[in-house]
Design an enzyme around this catalytic site. Structure first.
Site, PDB file in Angstrom:
ATOM      1  N   ARG A 103       0.850  -1.195   0.000  1.00 36.89           N
ATOM      2  CA  ARG A 103       0.000   0.000   0.000  1.00 36.89           C
ATOM      3  C   ARG A 103       0.879   1.236   0.000  1.00 36.89           C
ATOM      4  O   ARG A 103       1.801   1.353   0.802  1.00 36.89           O
ATOM      5  CB  ARG A 103      -0.901  -0.015   1.239  1.00 36.89           C
ATOM      6  CG  ARG A 103      -1.582   1.303   1.577  1.00 36.89           C
ATOM      7  CD  ARG A 103      -2.737   1.602   0.637  1.00 36.89           C
ATOM      8  NE  ARG A 103      -3.280   2.933   0.824  1.00 36.89           N
ATOM      9  CZ  ARG A 103      -4.333   3.216   1.569  1.00 36.89           C
ATOM     10  NH1 ARG A 103      -4.959   2.268   2.230  1.00 36.89           N
ATOM     11  NH2 ARG A 103      -4.783   4.445   1.645  1.00 36.89           N
TER      12      ARG A 103
ATOM     13  N   ARG B  13      -5.122   2.082  -4.935  1.00 34.58           N
ATOM     14  CA  ARG B  13      -4.339   1.368  -3.930  1.00 34.58           C
ATOM     15  C   ARG B  13      -4.461  -0.136  -4.106  1.00 34.58           C
ATOM     16  O   ARG B  13      -5.476  -0.635  -4.549  1.00 34.58           O
ATOM     17  CB  ARG B  13      -4.738   1.775  -2.520  1.00 34.58           C
ATOM     18  CG  ARG B  13      -6.186   1.493  -2.190  1.00 34.58           C
ATOM     19  CD  ARG B  13      -6.720   2.472  -1.201  1.00 34.58           C
ATOM     20  NE  ARG B  13      -7.321   3.565  -1.924  1.00 34.58           N
ATOM     21  CZ  ARG B  13      -8.339   4.278  -1.500  1.00 34.58           C
ATOM     22  NH1 ARG B  13      -8.869   4.056  -0.343  1.00 34.58           N
ATOM     23  NH2 ARG B  13      -8.828   5.237  -2.211  1.00 34.58           N
TER      24      ARG B  13
ATOM     25  N   ASP C 230      -6.761  -1.445   0.875  1.00 30.40           N
ATOM     26  CA  ASP C 230      -7.211  -0.511   1.895  1.00 30.40           C
ATOM     27  C   ASP C 230      -7.983  -1.331   2.916  1.00 30.40           C
ATOM     28  O   ASP C 230      -8.869  -2.101   2.538  1.00 30.40           O
ATOM     29  CB  ASP C 230      -8.121   0.545   1.260  1.00 30.40           C
ATOM     30  CG  ASP C 230      -8.528   1.627   2.241  1.00 30.40           C
ATOM     31  OD1 ASP C 230      -7.720   1.979   3.114  1.00 30.40           O
ATOM     32  OD2 ASP C 230      -9.664   2.118   2.130  1.00 30.40           O
TER      33      ASP C 230
ATOM     34  N   ASP D  46     -10.080  -0.741   6.473  1.00 27.46           N
ATOM     35  CA  ASP D  46     -10.618   0.222   7.433  1.00 27.46           C
ATOM     36  C   ASP D  46     -11.370  -0.502   8.534  1.00 27.46           C
ATOM     37  O   ASP D  46     -12.101  -1.461   8.269  1.00 27.46           O
ATOM     38  CB  ASP D  46     -11.601   1.179   6.744  1.00 27.46           C
ATOM     39  CG  ASP D  46     -10.929   2.164   5.814  1.00 27.46           C
ATOM     40  OD1 ASP D  46      -9.827   2.627   6.152  1.00 27.46           O
ATOM     41  OD2 ASP D  46     -11.497   2.466   4.753  1.00 27.46           O
TER      42      ASP D  46
END
Length: 190
Positions: free
Chosen positions: A87, A96, A99, A101
């Site tokens: 990343r 990217r 990712d 989260d």
């Protein structure tokens, strides 16, 4: 050792072998003994939301985990897995390889800029909400049905199931639009 906490993690990729990256990232995230996989959503394909124009489509998914890691330890673990998948953070919301989260961490609420919980934009993002609702149809975010939030999100019409082929990382999905794809549908105005 602390009590296990349920967390919802959202994963996305729009560079390289996106589907392979997501599969490997799930394995990497639950490779630690402090993180146990509870469930995996279907993968969906979406246009990029925000960021530079002309990005490749994203593959997105959600996983539910149970963890004894604290919220900041889990955040660091997510960043470590992103780094393992090369990343690069050059442009906000840019392309990217991976990712990850944290969407929710138990019932914890945090306004710390390093880790805002629940995730500050999750309630507006069908690419998070739709897979999460597929994983857990009864899921709630901020007291609202995740499924209902999904169909109200601006990016819901462009969401589609991923067809499983990701040979060159290009936009290869050929499924029906998200509004027709599953048990979640947008109500028509009266």
């Amino acid at each position: 050792m602390s009590e296990p906490t349920k967390a919802i993690l959202a994963l996305g990729s729009n560079l390289g072998e996106r589907n392979d990256t997501l599969s490997t990232a799930v394995a990497d995230l639950v490779d630690r003994p402090e993180v146990r996989l509870l469930g995996v959503s279907p993968v969906v394909q979406t246009k990029a939301v925000g960021g530079p124009a002309g990005q490749p489509d994203f593959l997105n998914m959600v996983i539910a985990v149970e963890t004894t890691l604290g919220p900041y330890e889990l955040l660091q673990h997510c960043h470590d897995v992103e780094q393992k998948h090369h990343r690069v953070r050059e442009v906000r919301w840019g392309p990217r390889t991976l990712d990850v989260d944290i969407i929710t961490y138990g019932g914890l609420r945090s306004d710390d800029p390093e880790l805002i919980l629940p995730h500050p934009r999750a309630a507006e993002r069908a690419f998070v909400l739709y897979p999460w609702a597929q994983l857990d149809p009864a899921a709630q975010l901020n007291g609202e049905s995740v499924a209902e939030l999904a169909v109200r999100a601006e990016d819901f019409p462009g969401l589609r199931p991923f067809d499983g082929f990701d040979g060159d990382g290009a936009a290869n999905g050929s499924g029906k639009a998200g509004a027709e794809a599953g048990s979640i549908t947008r109500a028509e105005p009266a």
